[in-house]
Design a protein around this motif. Structure first.
Motif, PDB file in Angstrom:
ATOM      1  N   VAL A   1     -70.021 -20.149 -25.647  1.00 16.33           N
ATOM      2  CA  VAL A   1     -69.615 -20.991 -24.526  1.00 16.33           C
ATOM      3  C   VAL A   1     -69.616 -22.444 -24.977  1.00 16.33           C
ATOM      4  O   VAL A   1     -70.626 -22.937 -25.509  1.00 16.33           O
ATOM      5  N   TYR A   2     -68.482 -23.129 -24.775  1.00 14.59           N
ATOM      6  CA  TYR A   2     -68.351 -24.529 -25.162  1.00 14.59           C
ATOM      7  C   TYR A   2     -67.995 -25.367 -23.942  1.00 14.59           C
ATOM      8  O   TYR A   2     -66.978 -25.113 -23.274  1.00 14.59           O
ATOM      9  N   TYR A   3     -68.821 -26.347 -23.647  1.00 16.35           N
ATOM     10  CA  TYR A   3     -68.567 -27.270 -22.543  1.00 16.35           C
ATOM     11  C   TYR A   3     -67.924 -28.548 -23.072  1.00 16.35           C
ATOM     12  O   TYR A   3     -67.763 -28.741 -24.279  1.00 16.35           O
ATOM     13  N   SER A   4     -67.514 -29.401 -22.161  1.00 14.40           N
ATOM     14  CA  SER A   4     -66.807 -30.647 -22.516  1.00 14.40           C
ATOM     15  C   SER A   4     -65.624 -30.356 -23.433  1.00 14.40           C
ATOM     16  O   SER A   4     -65.301 -31.130 -24.336  1.00 14.40           O
ATOM     17  N   THR A   5     -64.976 -29.230 -23.185  1.00 12.43           N
ATOM     18  CA  THR A   5     -63.840 -28.778 -23.989  1.00 12.43           C
ATOM     19  C   THR A   5     -62.690 -28.459 -23.042  1.00 12.43           C
ATOM     20  O   THR A   5     -62.671 -27.421 -22.383  1.00 12.43           O
ATOM     21  N   ALA A   6     -61.749 -29.387 -22.928  1.00  8.98           N
ATOM     22  CA  ALA A   6     -60.683 -29.288 -21.934  1.00  8.98           C
ATOM     23  C   ALA A   6     -59.432 -28.653 -22.512  1.00  8.98           C
ATOM     24  O   ALA A   6     -58.880 -29.140 -23.506  1.00  8.98           O
ATOM     25  N   ALA A   7     -58.986 -27.559 -21.895  1.00 11.06           N
ATOM     26  CA  ALA A   7     -57.710 -26.968 -22.293  1.00 11.06           C
ATOM     27  C   ALA A   7     -56.567 -27.879 -21.851  1.00 11.06           C
ATOM     28  O   ALA A   7     -56.575 -28.409 -20.733  1.00 11.06           O
ATOM     29  N   LYS A   8     -55.568 -28.072 -22.739  1.00 14.20           N
ATOM     30  CA  LYS A   8     -54.460 -28.976 -22.429  1.00 14.20           C
ATOM     31  C   LYS A   8     -53.092 -28.295 -22.482  1.00 14.20           C
ATOM     32  O   LYS A   8     -52.185 -28.683 -21.762  1.00 14.20           O
ATOM     33  N   ARG A   9     -52.966 -27.286 -23.347  1.00 19.91           N
ATOM     34  CA  ARG A   9     -51.638 -26.704 -23.535  1.00 19.91           C
ATOM     35  C   ARG A   9     -51.750 -25.294 -24.084  1.00 19.91           C
ATOM     36  O   ARG A   9     -52.611 -25.008 -24.936  1.00 19.91           O
ATOM     37  N   ILE A  10     -50.892 -24.405 -23.592  1.00 23.56           N
ATOM     38  CA  ILE A  10     -50.807 -23.041 -24.109  1.00 23.56           C
ATOM     39  C   ILE A  10     -49.735 -23.000 -25.194  1.00 23.56           C
ATOM     40  O   ILE A  10     -48.614 -23.492 -25.002  1.00 23.56           O
ATOM     41  N   ILE A  11     -50.076 -22.433 -26.337  1.00 20.30           N
ATOM     42  CA  ILE A  11     -49.126 -22.292 -27.439  1.00 20.30           C
ATOM     43  C   ILE A  11     -48.611 -20.855 -27.463  1.00 20.30           C
ATOM     44  O   ILE A  11     -49.391 -19.904 -27.352  1.00 20.30           O
ATOM     45  N   THR A  12     -47.310 -20.690 -27.591  1.00 15.31           N
ATOM     46  CA  THR A  12     -46.732 -19.348 -27.657  1.00 15.31           C
ATOM     47  C   THR A  12     -45.894 -19.195 -28.915  1.00 15.31           C
ATOM     48  O   THR A  12     -45.411 -20.170 -29.498  1.00 15.31           O
ATOM     49  N   ASP A  13     -45.734 -17.966 -29.329  1.00 16.12           N
ATOM     50  CA  ASP A  13     -44.885 -17.638 -30.473  1.00 16.12           C
ATOM     51  C   ASP A  13     -43.425 -17.859 -30.077  1.00 16.12           C
ATOM     52  O   ASP A  13     -42.965 -17.314 -29.069  1.00 16.12           O
ATOM     53  N   GLN A  14     -42.715 -18.648 -30.825  1.00 19.71           N
ATOM     54  CA  GLN A  14     -41.335 -18.975 -30.471  1.00 19.71           C
ATOM     55  C   GLN A  14     -40.413 -17.762 -30.498  1.00 19.71           C
ATOM     56  O   GLN A  14     -39.421 -17.718 -29.776  1.00 19.71           O
ATOM     57  N   ALA A  15     -40.763 -16.773 -31.302  1.00 16.61           N
ATOM     58  CA  ALA A  15     -39.907 -15.589 -31.412  1.00 16.61           C
ATOM     59  C   ALA A  15     -40.171 -14.584 -30.302  1.00 16.61           C
ATOM     60  O   ALA A  15     -39.233 -13.973 -29.759  1.00 16.61           O
ATOM     61  N   THR A  16     -41.456 -14.388 -29.932  1.00 18.18           N
ATOM     62  CA  THR A  16     -41.803 -13.328 -28.970  1.00 18.18           C
ATOM     63  C   THR A  16     -42.225 -13.848 -27.601  1.00 18.18           C
ATOM     64  O   THR A  16     -42.236 -13.094 -26.624  1.00 18.18           O
ATOM     65  N   GLY A  17     -42.617 -15.118 -27.518  1.00 18.71           N
ATOM     66  CA  GLY A  17     -43.137 -15.654 -26.273  1.00 18.71           C
ATOM     67  C   GLY A  17     -44.580 -15.309 -26.006  1.00 18.71           C
ATOM     68  O   GLY A  17     -45.147 -15.706 -24.981  1.00 18.71           O
ATOM     69  N   ALA A  18     -45.230 -14.572 -26.919  1.00 16.16           N
ATOM     70  CA  ALA A  18     -46.630 -14.181 -26.736  1.00 16.16           C
ATOM     71  C   ALA A  18     -47.547 -15.363 -26.985  1.00 16.16           C
ATOM     72  O   ALA A  18     -47.252 -16.253 -27.797  1.00 16.16           O
ATOM     73  N   VAL A  19     -48.676 -15.372 -26.303  1.00 17.02           N
ATOM     74  CA  VAL A  19     -49.672 -16.425 -26.498  1.00 17.02           C
ATOM     75  C   VAL A  19     -50.213 -16.359 -27.917  1.00 17.02           C
ATOM     76  O   VAL A  19     -50.524 -15.281 -28.436  1.00 17.02           O
ATOM     77  N   SER A  20     -50.331 -17.541 -28.546  1.00 14.05           N
ATOM     78  CA  SER A  20     -50.894 -17.585 -29.907  1.00 14.05           C
ATOM     79  C   SER A  20     -52.047 -18.580 -30.029  1.00 14.05           C
ATOM     80  O   SER A  20     -52.737 -18.592 -31.035  1.00 14.05           O
ATOM     81  N   GLY A  21     -52.229 -19.403 -29.016  1.00 17.15           N
ATOM     82  CA  GLY A  21     -53.329 -20.358 -29.101  1.00 17.15           C
ATOM     83  C   GLY A  21     -53.348 -21.306 -27.917  1.00 17.15           C
ATOM     84  O   GLY A  21     -52.471 -21.261 -27.039  1.00 17.15           O
ATOM     85  N   VAL A  22     -54.343 -22.166 -27.905  1.00 19.19           N
ATOM     86  CA  VAL A  22     -54.511 -23.171 -26.858  1.00 19.19           C
ATOM     87  C   VAL A  22     -54.915 -24.484 -27.502  1.00 19.19           C
ATOM     88  O   VAL A  22     -55.787 -24.513 -28.389  1.00 19.19           O
ATOM     89  N   VAL A  23     -54.279 -25.570 -27.089  1.00 19.46           N
ATOM     90  CA  VAL A  23     -54.695 -26.900 -27.518  1.00 19.46           C
ATOM     91  C   VAL A  23     -55.816 -27.362 -26.587  1.00 19.46           C
ATOM     92  O   VAL A  23     -55.668 -27.338 -25.362  1.00 19.46           O
ATOM     93  N   VAL A  24     -56.926 -27.763 -27.187  1.00 14.42           N
ATOM     94  CA  VAL A  24     -58.057 -28.261 -26.401  1.00 14.42           C
ATOM     95  C   VAL A  24     -58.400 -29.670 -26.851  1.00 14.42           C
ATOM     96  O   VAL A  24     -58.091 -30.078 -27.982  1.00 14.42           O
ATOM     97  N   GLU A  25     -59.036 -30.401 -25.961  1.00 17.89           N
ATOM     98  CA  GLU A  25     -59.487 -31.749 -26.272  1.00 17.89           C
ATOM     99  C   GLU A  25     -61.003 -31.792 -26.265  1.00 17.89           C
ATOM    100  O   GLU A  25     -61.647 -31.379 -25.292  1.00 17.89           O
ATOM    101  N   VAL A  26     -61.570 -32.286 -27.369  1.00 16.36           N
ATOM    102  CA  VAL A  26     -63.017 -32.450 -27.488  1.00 16.36           C
ATOM    103  C   VAL A  26     -63.289 -33.862 -27.983  1.00 16.36           C
ATOM    104  O   VAL A  26     -62.778 -34.266 -29.035  1.00 16.36           O
TER     105      VAL A  26
END
Length: 534
Positions: free
Chosen positions: A179-204
């Protein structure tokens, strides 16, 4: 607060939001074999728990009566059990209540899942270490020596929301969840070919970082702490509502999900859970020490009058469980957004101590109604004469009704039929139940306002997996949504205690589905009690 280097760069399942729904999803994913499960939350650790921390910990569930619930509660002795009247709460009754509360607009598949899996969900939570109790203080009255539970709800967590979050944190540690606090999700990253989720940009600490993952569960709450979004979606003036819970539920995840994956909106975006709240409570967030005790839900025992001295709701139209989530909106619509709750000496002893004790609330007293009105006028009552005449008119209607129906007995645990309506006197705005005269001084009043709890607008999901649906109608592979962010379940109102139960039911579904995406083997719905029936 974790350092930037301590925040993981990869997870098998990433949960955004650390309230009841988020923890449930994470724990279920870990139990289903998901591998590395991580929870991130933008709040600092001292604000852990989201809105769940500020609840009374109530869970609405179907059950077969006292014997069905006693094995999971810790506050009933053998002697006490003999004094409990707790009727079964059936799936049909839950269905009737949720349809009635939402005017039939609830998504039938979502609400059916909530109903059918509620019992299995609370029992699974109990196995994870969530400490449950029978809610004697909030959901039972002792009548003729017996504890009579009412309103279809009987379970709460030990120490309310605070205890619920502590127990979830302990369970997460046992499952190896990070569990990580003070960690704000900012953007969902998806695979350009499939549209599947591949990651999340967070701000720390002001620096962006990518957490790579195959499965993301959105559990970041609604927009109730965002004045701009409240005004935009709930309507003018809602930016002035008092925030009952965390100041960190500002709708960020709703907005970036719509922006990044074109998530489809669902549910009642102009609706919210708002209740009677102490007018002296903080404006922009709850108080973590006082928490849910700022709630002022004793109105069925007395009257509510606006600052013009007039009643504006039928205080006895239904059990408190089915009115408190919308009466805050009614208060918000009054002049200056305030009201006064009033009782006499008959009812004051029945008020719940945790909400009305001296250290929690400012009490306004008067030995006569005239003195009470004068003292309320010093705290914002604009029309003391109307205040007095309204109560006296109410009393006259009660006297007439009592004379005509002498056999009716006041009983706070049922709709007792004691009203203001008779063949000779009928108030334009009745009090339909629990109507006793307010004529025995000294009298007490409390000033209340609207406290917003959570918003009803959210994202469209597949009811089975909670997978987020895009505007094109397809599922976004690897993206799931639970808790306040899940749209379509509640409209206008909701049956009390359903919010935490929803977080548990759909959190479990999301955890299993995310584990599958992450590559867990042999996960089947029946292993976690889905579609269980009593």
């Amino acid at each position: 607060m974790p350092s930037l280097s301590s925040v993981t760069s990869a997870a098998d399942v990433l949960v955004i939001g650390g309230g009841n729904a988020g923890f449930t999803a994470a724990i279920q994913a870990a139990e289903a074999g998901a591998g590395r499960v991580v929870i991130i939350d933008k709040c600092p650790e001292e604000w852990a728990g989201g809105n769940s921390f500020f609840t009374a910990g109530a869970f609405r569930t179907v059950h077969n009566g006292t014997a069905d619930l006693l094995p999971i509660v810790n506050n009933v002795t053998a002697e006490m059990a003999k004094l409990i009247d707790l009727e079964p709460y059936t799936p049909a009754e839950f269905r009737k209540d949720i349809d009635r509360m939402t005017s039939g607009r609830t998504d039938p598949e979502l609400s059916q899942a909530l109903i059918e899996e509620s019992n299995a969900a609370v029992k699974w939570l109990a196995k994870q270490g969530i400490r449950f109790q029978l809610s004697f203080n909030r959901q039972a009255y002792k009548v003729n020596g017996r504890f009579k539970f009412w309103g279809g709800m009987s379970l709460k967590t030990d120490e309310g929301g605070k205890g619920l979050i502590q127990d979830h944190q302990n369970a997460a540690r046992r499952h190896g969840i990070e569990v990580y606090y003070s960690t704000a999700a900012k953007r969902i990253i998806t695979d350009q070919a499939t549209g599947a989720v591949s990651g999340v940009v967070v701000e720390v600490q002001g620096i962006d970082k990518i957490i790579k993952t195959k499965a993301v569960i959105l559990a970041a709450g609604g927009f109730e702490a965002n004045p701009r979004m409240r005004s935009q979606y709930l309507g003018p003036g809602w930016d002035l509502a008092r925030v009952r819970g965390t100041p960190y539920n500002t709708g960020d995840a709703l907005e970036f999900a719509m922006r990044d994956v074109n998530a489809k909106q669902a549910g009642n975006w102009s609706g919210c859970h708002s209740t009677c709240w102490d007018a002296n409570a903080p404006a922009n967030s709850g108080d973590r020490a006082i928490s849910n005790e700022f709630t002022k839900s004793g109105y069925p025992l007395g009257l509510m009058l606006n600052n013009g001295g007039e009643r504006f709701v039928d205080e006895g139209v239904d059990m408190r469980n089915f009115t408190y989530a919308r009466f805050g909106r009614a208060i918000h619509g009054q002049p200056d957004g305030v009201a006064f709750q009033v009782w006499d000496q008959r009812m004051i002893p029945w008020l719940r101590d945790e909400e009305y004790r001296d250290t929690v609330v400012e009490k306004i007293w008067g030995s006569t109604l005239e003195e009470l009105a004068e003292n309320c006028a010093q705290r914002g009552l604009n029309e003391p004469a109307t205040f007095i005449s309204t109560i006296k008119e109410y009393n006259s209607a009660v006297y007439a009704s009592q004379k005509e129906k002498p056999s009716l007995i006041w009983d706070p645990a049922v709709k007792d039929g004691l009203s203001t309506q008779s063949s000779t006197v009928k108030l334009v705005l009745p009090k339909s139940n629990w109507a006793l005269p307010v004529d025995k001084g000294p009298f007490m009043a409390v000033k209340v306002c609207c406290g917003i709890t959570f918003t009803f607008g959210g994202l469209s999901v597949n009811p089975v997996s909670t997978a987020v649906i895009s505007q094109s109608g397809r599922e976004v592979e690897g993206l799931f949504c639970v808790g306040e962010m899940l749209g379509g379940l509640f409209y206008g109102n909701y049956p009390g205690g359903s919010g935490l139960t929803s977080g548990a039911v759909f959190g479990r579904r999301a955890g299993v589905a995310a584990a599958r995406v992450a590559g867990a083997k042999g996960v089947v719905a029946t292993e976690v009690g889905f579609s269980s029936r009593l």
